[in-house]
Design a protein around this motif. Sequence first.
Motif, short mmCIF file in Angstrom:
data_model
loop_
_atom_site.label_atom_id
_atom_site.label_comp_id
_atom_site.label_asym_id
_atom_site.label_seq_id
_atom_site.Cartn_x
_atom_site.Cartn_y
_atom_site.Cartn_z
N GLY A 12 -16.40 11.65 -16.57
CA GLY A 12 -15.68 10.38 -16.66
C GLY A 12 -14.43 10.44 -15.80
O GLY A 12 -14.29 11.32 -14.96
N LYS A 13 -13.52 9.47 -16.02
CA LYS A 13 -12.34 9.40 -15.17
C LYS A 13 -11.34 10.51 -15.49
O LYS A 13 -10.67 11.01 -14.59
N ALA A 14 -11.26 10.90 -16.76
CA ALA A 14 -10.26 11.91 -17.13
C ALA A 14 -10.86 13.18 -17.74
O ALA A 14 -10.14 14.15 -17.96
N ALA A 34 -5.60 11.07 -12.92
CA ALA A 34 -5.09 9.87 -13.58
C ALA A 34 -5.63 8.66 -12.84
O ALA A 34 -5.55 8.60 -11.61
N THR A 35 -6.21 7.73 -13.60
CA THR A 35 -6.65 6.49 -12.97
C THR A 35 -6.08 5.32 -13.77
O THR A 35 -5.73 5.47 -14.94
N ALA A 36 -5.98 4.19 -13.13
CA ALA A 36 -5.58 2.98 -13.84
C ALA A 36 -6.24 1.78 -13.20
O ALA A 36 -6.68 1.86 -12.04
N PHE A 37 -6.29 0.70 -13.96
CA PHE A 37 -6.87 -0.55 -13.48
C PHE A 37 -8.29 -0.32 -12.94
O PHE A 37 -8.62 -0.68 -11.81
N ASN A 38 -9.09 0.36 -13.79
CA ASN A 38 -10.47 0.63 -13.45
C ASN A 38 -10.62 1.31 -12.10
O ASN A 38 -11.35 0.85 -11.23
N ASN A 39 -9.92 2.42 -11.98
CA ASN A 39 -10.05 3.29 -10.80
C ASN A 39 -9.37 2.78 -9.53
O ASN A 39 -9.47 3.43 -8.49
N LYS A 40 -8.71 1.64 -9.58
CA LYS A 40 -8.08 1.11 -8.36
C LYS A 40 -6.91 2.01 -7.97
O LYS A 40 -6.53 2.09 -6.81
N ASP A 216 4.18 7.41 -21.72
CA ASP A 216 2.72 7.28 -21.68
C ASP A 216 2.25 6.90 -20.27
O ASP A 216 3.04 6.89 -19.34
N LYS A 217 0.99 6.52 -20.16
CA LYS A 217 0.39 6.26 -18.85
C LYS A 217 0.98 5.05 -18.13
O LYS A 217 0.77 4.89 -16.93
N ASP A 218 1.73 4.23 -18.84
CA ASP A 218 2.42 3.13 -18.14
C ASP A 218 3.37 3.67 -17.06
O ASP A 218 3.66 2.97 -16.08
N PHE A 220 2.62 5.77 -14.95
CA PHE A 220 1.76 5.80 -13.76
C PHE A 220 1.37 4.38 -13.34
O PHE A 220 1.50 3.99 -12.18
N ARG A 221 0.93 3.57 -14.34
CA ARG A 221 0.50 2.20 -14.02
C ARG A 221 1.61 1.43 -13.34
O ARG A 221 1.39 0.65 -12.43
N GLU A 222 2.86 1.65 -13.80
CA GLU A 222 3.99 0.85 -13.30
C GLU A 222 4.85 1.62 -12.29
O GLU A 222 5.98 1.19 -12.02
N1 ASP Z 1 -8.55 3.72 -18.09
C1 ASP Z 1 -8.72 2.67 -17.15
C2 ASP Z 1 -8.85 3.23 -15.73
O1 ASP Z 1 -8.80 4.38 -15.54
C3 ASP Z 1 -7.66 1.60 -17.23
C4 ASP Z 1 -6.27 1.95 -17.64
O2 ASP Z 1 -6.05 2.87 -18.43
O3 ASP Z 1 -5.34 1.25 -17.22
O4 ASP Z 1 -9.04 2.56 -14.77
#
Ligand code: ASP
Length: 241
Positions: A12-14, A34-40, A216-218, A220-222
């Motif tokens: 999987g992704k992680a 680490a992935t976010a926004f569905n691997n984008k 948390d993962k935000d 990375f997301r942000e």
């Molecule tokens: N887990 C999802 C991803 O890796 C989305 C996310 O966590 O934001 O794309």
Amino acid sequence: MTEDKRKKIYEGKAKILYKGPQPNTIIQYFKDDATAFNNKKFAVINGKGVLNNRISSFLMEKIEHIGIPTHFIKRLNMREQLVHAVEIIPIEVVIRNIAAGSICKRFNLKEGEALPRAIVEYYYKSDELNDPLVSNEHITAFEWANSNELEDIFNMSLRINDFLIGVFSSIGIKVIDFKLEFGRFYKDENLEIILADELSPDNFRLWDNKTNKKLDKDRFREDLGNMKEAYQEVAERLGVL
Ligand code: ASP
Ligand code: TMP
């Protein structure tokens, strides 16, 4: 380096899943990806897998102790844990206490706003469809889970939420929201719904009680930076390092 001769079941992704040493067991290997926004968005965060393995093992054990069955058997080493093989129910269960992330956009809420009560949401696990929000009706009609299973999932999710709010509040952290996954497990020929996957800052929103710093993962997301340090802080406060 010796070649890994274990049978890979899924990547999987992680995490990577390998066939375990006993029948119906699996080894969960925690990657640094680490992935976010569905691997984008993608990055390798050195040491993240080690931290998530520790945090997740600790929380799974605690949840097992309050009588909620989980797939967790034991932590094997820095990056791996032994778990029961389950048939994953293709639903991501999100429990929210405070508005953040997608619920803010959906209902035009302000990040940090307390919700009137804990809200449980279901998303259908499908990268292709971008994990769409679904209702109980979709879940039972498409037979992703039956209504008894869904009732178990709902009740366990709220109990886990109450428990985790307590665990984290004792170390000065607010549980904003988190995602759970459940699986079907055959125990002595009886079918049981048990908690599966992982419990880590990859799947939680955790804010410092006083400063609201995101742990948390935000991060990375942000693009807030210092993601590993934040995960490390969670692990240290939990006393698992
Ligand atoms: N887990 C999802 C991803 O890796 C989305 C996310 O966590 O934001 O794309
Ligand atoms: P959301 O606000 O983006 O819907 O996320 C809610 C919670 O679920 C948040 O703690 C992050 C977690 N989550 C996952 O673990 N995996 C996912 O694919 C998504 C979208 C969210």
